[in-house]
Write a protein that holds these residues in place. Structure first.
Motif, PDB file in Angstrom:
ATOM      1  N   LYS A  29       0.836  -1.199   0.000  1.00 40.75           N
ATOM      2  CA  LYS A  29       0.000   0.000   0.000  1.00 40.75           C
ATOM      3  C   LYS A  29       0.881   1.264   0.000  1.00 40.75           C
ATOM      4  CE  LYS A  29      -0.804   0.581   4.991  1.00 40.75           C
ATOM      5  NZ  LYS A  29      -1.840   0.613   6.057  1.00 40.75           N
ATOM      6  N   THR A  30       2.066   1.160   0.611  1.00 36.77           N
ATOM      7  CA  THR A  30       2.999   2.294   0.581  1.00 36.77           C
ATOM      8  C   THR A  30       3.543   2.490  -0.820  1.00 36.77           C
ATOM      9  OG1 THR A  30       3.631   1.980   2.895  1.00 36.77           O
ATOM     10  CG2 THR A  30       5.190   3.168   1.481  1.00 36.77           C
ATOM     11  N   ALA A  33       0.874   4.112  -2.766  1.00 38.10           N
ATOM     12  CA  ALA A  33       0.746   5.524  -2.384  1.00 38.10           C
ATOM     13  C   ALA A  33       1.829   6.373  -3.053  1.00 38.10           C
ATOM     14  CB  ALA A  33       0.822   5.661  -0.867  1.00 38.10           C
ATOM     15  N   TYR A 108      -3.987   0.712  -7.280  1.00 34.93           N
ATOM     16  CA  TYR A 108      -4.713   0.220  -6.106  1.00 34.93           C
ATOM     17  C   TYR A 108      -4.430  -1.264  -5.883  1.00 34.93           C
ATOM     18  CZ  TYR A 108      -8.018  -1.202  -9.803  1.00 34.93           C
ATOM     19  OH  TYR A 108      -8.585  -1.744 -10.937  1.00 34.93           O
ATOM     20  N   THR A 118      -7.198   2.191  -3.082  1.00 33.88           N
ATOM     21  CA  THR A 118      -6.354   3.264  -3.614  1.00 33.88           C
ATOM     22  C   THR A 118      -5.761   4.054  -2.458  1.00 33.88           C
ATOM     23  OG1 THR A 118      -7.737   3.460  -5.596  1.00 33.88           O
ATOM     24  CG2 THR A 118      -6.291   5.317  -5.085  1.00 33.88           C
ATOM     25  N   TYR A 119      -4.436   4.209  -2.455  1.00 36.83           N
ATOM     26  CA  TYR A 119      -3.754   4.911  -1.362  1.00 36.83           C
ATOM     27  C   TYR A 119      -2.968   6.104  -1.895  1.00 36.83           C
ATOM     28  CZ  TYR A 119      -4.869   0.844   1.504  1.00 36.83           C
ATOM     29  OH  TYR A 119      -5.536  -0.144   2.178  1.00 36.83           O
ATOM     30  N   ARG A 121      -0.129   9.354  -0.429  1.00 35.68           N
ATOM     31  CA  ARG A 121       0.843   9.679   0.605  1.00 35.68           C
ATOM     32  C   ARG A 121       0.497  11.036   1.212  1.00 35.68           C
ATOM     33  NH1 ARG A 121       4.060   6.301   3.464  1.00 35.68           N
ATOM     34  NH2 ARG A 121       5.922   7.379   4.210  1.00 35.68           N
ATOM     35  N   THR A 125       2.676   9.205   6.078  1.00 35.26           N
ATOM     36  CA  THR A 125       1.805   8.032   6.162  1.00 35.26           C
ATOM     37  C   THR A 125       1.123   7.750   4.827  1.00 35.26           C
ATOM     38  OG1 THR A 125      -0.099   9.353   6.876  1.00 35.26           O
ATOM     39  CG2 THR A 125       1.341   8.484   8.592  1.00 35.26           C
ATOM     40  N   SER A 126       0.707   6.496   4.649  1.00 37.74           N
ATOM     41  CA  SER A 126      -0.053   6.091   3.463  1.00 37.74           C
ATOM     42  C   SER A 126      -1.502   5.916   3.878  1.00 37.74           C
ATOM     43  CB  SER A 126       0.498   4.772   2.910  1.00 37.74           C
ATOM     44  OG  SER A 126       1.851   4.915   2.553  1.00 37.74           O
ATOM     45  N   ARG A 127      -2.407   6.676   3.223  1.00 38.18           N
ATOM     46  CA  ARG A 127      -3.806   6.689   3.629  1.00 38.18           C
ATOM     47  C   ARG A 127      -4.721   6.399   2.449  1.00 38.18           C
ATOM     48  NH1 ARG A 127      -4.039  12.142   7.432  1.00 38.18           N
ATOM     49  NH2 ARG A 127      -2.233  11.651   8.734  1.00 38.18           N
ATOM     50  N   PRO A 128      -5.905   5.811   2.728  1.00 40.12           N
ATOM     51  CA  PRO A 128      -6.853   5.560   1.636  1.00 40.12           C
ATOM     52  C   PRO A 128      -7.307   6.871   0.999  1.00 40.12           C
ATOM     53  CG  PRO A 128      -7.449   4.337   3.626  1.00 40.12           C
ATOM     54  CD  PRO A 128      -6.383   5.301   4.021  1.00 40.12           C
TER      55      PRO A 128
END
Length: 487
Positions: A29-30, A33, A108, A118-119, A121, A125-128
């Protein structure tokens, strides 16, 4: 990656992990992002809390690299191809995964789908990503800008079309661009309008240029006491066509900064404490590059120590701070940018920040500050302290009633210049009638246009025989000839 970079800790573009997580989603996920924003590096073998280099086992390093490559290939869509390599830091082996900004957004996690996987940055942090952000990423991936989309339900009227075409021609004349007849045909060619069998469809850019239809399309201007947003001294809100907002916001700033006077020889010369070209450029850039999917608006704030212009939306489509500072640009709003170029608001893509910095340097001001946030972009143009200005050049607190155009010559000289010149040409002649040795750069500063526009207009005046250059390019001067045009 260096030990110095590790000491700085995690950021929007850097993330550390002591070891490779067993659950691949914790690091893929990072990677997603990074691909959806400005790229970055994921480093395996560094403690994110202590920032100490722990390293990875040399015997298993290549196995870990294969696991990462397989997880990215199996979990992420569209395909992401990161660069995975071993590096030695502080005598220990770490794995550095470098991800470039992706062109096929949004990226994603296959297992979660586009809406939930889907993330992006944000800070470290990596966020939705929310729905609005996903839509923006989709347009970036399709190379479509929001302002090019059709504004459903908006009816383009003949009155609006006529006014916009007329204003584009007036602005071209004002800045000395070649004469051009602008009609609804050009608006169709420029994709501001789209023709169907029964009607004309308006693009979002067209609507922004002719109306106050969108509630977010406004410029909020304010003057604050001191250097913080605490006490308002004045505030205004401008709506309507975007280019009119720019003019009104620029005028607002000029009314609320100091207008000074220098005595050179027997001539009194007036100039604002901040370069007009830089003020205008900051406001133009804010509108040109703002995120139109964001409900916020452009803000222009005057403080005791600075002019601050804030544009909604962070950097666009993977653009980095370093690229911005080197003059690289990616157009977020293609329709608006094209019309601004036609009207002379924009001279060349990617030159705005550089021109602001150059103007500040010529005025001997501190270097402008560029601030990039996740959801906004800000430029600060710093003012010199009032005591320093007053001691140095006699600049005082001129009231709105007494503010005048930069470099306004005496009434005698002003009346000697005929009406058959565009506004830029008239100002050039006014200035040169007072000081015949002014350079093109100084003329540009005082007129409030680009150096290129000044050069184009000087060339036209020379061709008409109005201006003649006497002496050498460096030490010579301009002579205004006695022509019928100069009554």
């Amino acid at each position: 990656m260096t030990i110095e970079e590790i000491v700085h800790g995690e950021s929007k573009n850097v993330e550390f992990k002591v070891s490779l997580p067993k659950d691949s989603a914790k690091y893929t996920k990072t990677i997603i992002a990074f691909a959806n924003t400005q790229g970055g590096q994921l480093v395996i073998g560094v403690d994110d809390k202590t920032r100490s280099v722990t390293g990875v086992d040399d015997d298993s390093a290549f196995q870990i690299m294969d696991s990462i490559a397989n997880a990215v290939a199996d979990s992420c869509t569209p395909q992401i191809v990161p660069n995975i390599e071993l590096q030695t830091i502080d005598r220990k082996t770490v794995i550095v995964i470098t991800v470039a900004p992706g062109p096929n957004r949004p990226y994603y996690l296959k297992s979660k789908g586009k809406e939930n996987g889907t993330y992006i940055r944000i800070a470290g942090t990596s966020r939705p990503a929310d729905r609005e952000k996903i839509k923006e990423l989709e347009m970036e991936g399709a190379h479509i800008s929001w302002d090019e989309l059709t504004c459903i339900g908006y009816e383009a009227t003949e009155t609006e079309i006529t006014k916009l075409c007329s204003d584009i021609m007036k602005y071209r004349e004002k800045v000395g661009l070649p004469e051009r007849n602008v009609t609804d045909i050009q608006l169709l060619n420029w994709k501001l309008l789209k023709k169907t069998d029964t009607s004309l469809l308006a693009s979002n850019a067209y609507v922004l240029l002719v109306s106050d239809y969108f509630l977010f399309s406004k410029t909020q201007c304010a003057v604050f006491k001191g250097t913080e947003r605490t006490v308002f001294l004045d505030k205004r809100e401008f709506t309507g066509p975007v280019y009119e907002q720019i003019e009104e916001a620029t005028a607002f700033v000029l009314r609320n900064i100091r207008l000074g006077a220098r005595i050179e020889g027997l001539v009194r010369k007036e100039a604002y404490e901040l370069p007009v070209e830089a003020i205008r450029e900051m406001i133009v850039n804010a509108h040109c590059h703002r995120n139109l999917a964001d409900a916020s608006c452009v803000q222009v704030a005057v403080y005791d120590d600075r002019l601050e212009v804030t544009s909604p939306g962070g950097l666009y489509n993977g653009l980095t701070y370093e690229e911005i500072m080197s003059g690289h640009s990616k157009l977020r709003n293609k329709g608006i940018a094209h019309i601004f170029n036609q009207m002379g608001f924009i001279e060349a893509w990617g030159t705005g920040i550089r021109r602001i910095k150059q103007a500040a340097k010529q005025y001997e001001l501190p270097n402008p500050e560029i601030q990039v946030f996740d959801d906004m972009f800000r430029v600060n143009l710093y003012r010199r302290p009032f005591s320093e200005i007053a001691d140095d050049s006699g600049i005082g607190e001129a009231s709105e009633k007494h503010r005048r155009s930069i470099g306004e010559a005496s009434e005698k000289h002003r009346r000697s210049i005929g009406e058959d010149f565009n506004e830029t040409q008239r100002k050039i002649l006014e200035l040169l009638s007072v000081d015949a040795k002014l350079s093109a750069a100084k003329l540009a500063q005082q007129v409030g246009v680009s150096g290129r526009n000044v050069e184009v207009n000087i060339k036209k005046l020379k061709e008409r025989g109005i201006l003649v250059r006497c002496g050498s390019p460096k030490s010579g001067y301009w002579k205004i000839t006695e022509k019928k045009s100069l009554d």
